[in-house]
Design an enzyme around this catalytic site. Structure first.
Site: not given
Ligand code: 13P
Length: 251
Positions: A9-11, A96, A98, A168, A174, A213, A234-235
């Site tokens: 997920n590149w956000k 998600h 967010e 999640e 994050g 994470s 994510g990251g």
């Molecule tokens: P991180 O891997 O940056 O914690 O993010 C997870 C995420 O929200 C994937 O959708």
């Protein structure tokens, strides 16, 4: 046998050149013999860039990070399932945390988006998870259970076997603070049991991914748990080396 999936997920990150470099680096070094399904979820505007680079490539799919419940019309700023399909997407992230926290995606809306995705030929990666406060109040199972029940009711128990679930925990996203393998497995088991209550015959086939994470150094231990079928990253999905290491850990 359920699929193993590692989804990135590149956000809201990346330019066209960033996306091209990342996709090229991942596709050059990906082990295509592995049984892991890799899915890239770039921002909408970078989907054509990713799609062009992945044309004819085996073993990597791509998808959106959200969708609207309508197919077309006066919905300024939104993207529909037929539009995602038009660009070759096979997956879409739904619900998600967010989106739930910042854009008001309720359990009912997440259920409607999941149904729209399935009806349109997209596999929804449905995100569920509790906040830190909810975990501290010992309400993780009731929160995750309610999120899941809404989606099962929305898509119907027969079709719930066609979704992918991503657990999640909000406090792990994050933050660099992943759930431990034991903590994650316990919720994944709970999710699988809840899905079995809806569809006993197929619950064992539903991939349940962990997100929050995930890094190269904790991925193997998480993926070794019996009900953790891969990750939503994510990251670490923004680094080809890290993402490939996580894909390797899932293999
Ligand atoms: P991180 O891997 O940056 O914690 O993010 C997870 C995420 O929200 C994937 O959708």
């Amino acid at each position: 046998m359920r699929r193993r999936i590692v989804a990135g997920n590149w956000k809201m990150n990346g330019t066209q050149s960033d996306a091209s470099a990342l996709v090229r680096a991942i596709s050059v070094d990906l082990n295509r013999d592995s049984a892991v399904q890799v899915v890239l979820c770039p921002p909408f505007i970078l989907i054509p860039t990713v799609a062009t680079l992945l044309t004819g490539q085996q073993g990597i799919e791509y998808g959106g990070q959200n969708l609207d419940v309508h197919d077309h019309g006066a919905y300024t700023g939104e993207i529909s399932a037929p539009m995602l399909r038009d660009f070759g997407c096979r997956y879409v992230i739904v619900g998600h945390s967010e989106r739930r926290a910042l854009y008001g995606d309720t359990d009912d809306l997440v259920a409607a988006k999941s149904r729209k995705a399935l009806d349109s030929g997209l596999t929804p990666i449905v995100c569920v998870g509790e906040s830190l406060r909810q975990r501290e109040q010992n309400t993780t199972e009731s929160v995750v259970g309610a999120q899941l029940d809404a989606v099962v009711a929305g898509v119907g128990s027969a079709r719930c076997a066609e979704i992918v679930v991503a657990y999640e925990p909000v406090w792990a996203i994050g933050t660099g603070r992943s759930a431990t393998p034991v903590q994650a497995q316990s919720v994944h088991r709970f999710i699988r049991d809840r899905l079995a209550a809806a569809n006993d015959a197929r619950a064992a086939d539903i991939p349940i991914l962990y997100g929050g994470s995930v890094k190269p150094d904790n991925a193997s231990a998480l993926f070794a748990e019996p009900d953790i079928d891969g990750g939503l990253i994510g990251g670490a999905a923004l680094s080809a080396a890290d993402f490939l290491a996580i894909c390797h850990a899932a293999a």
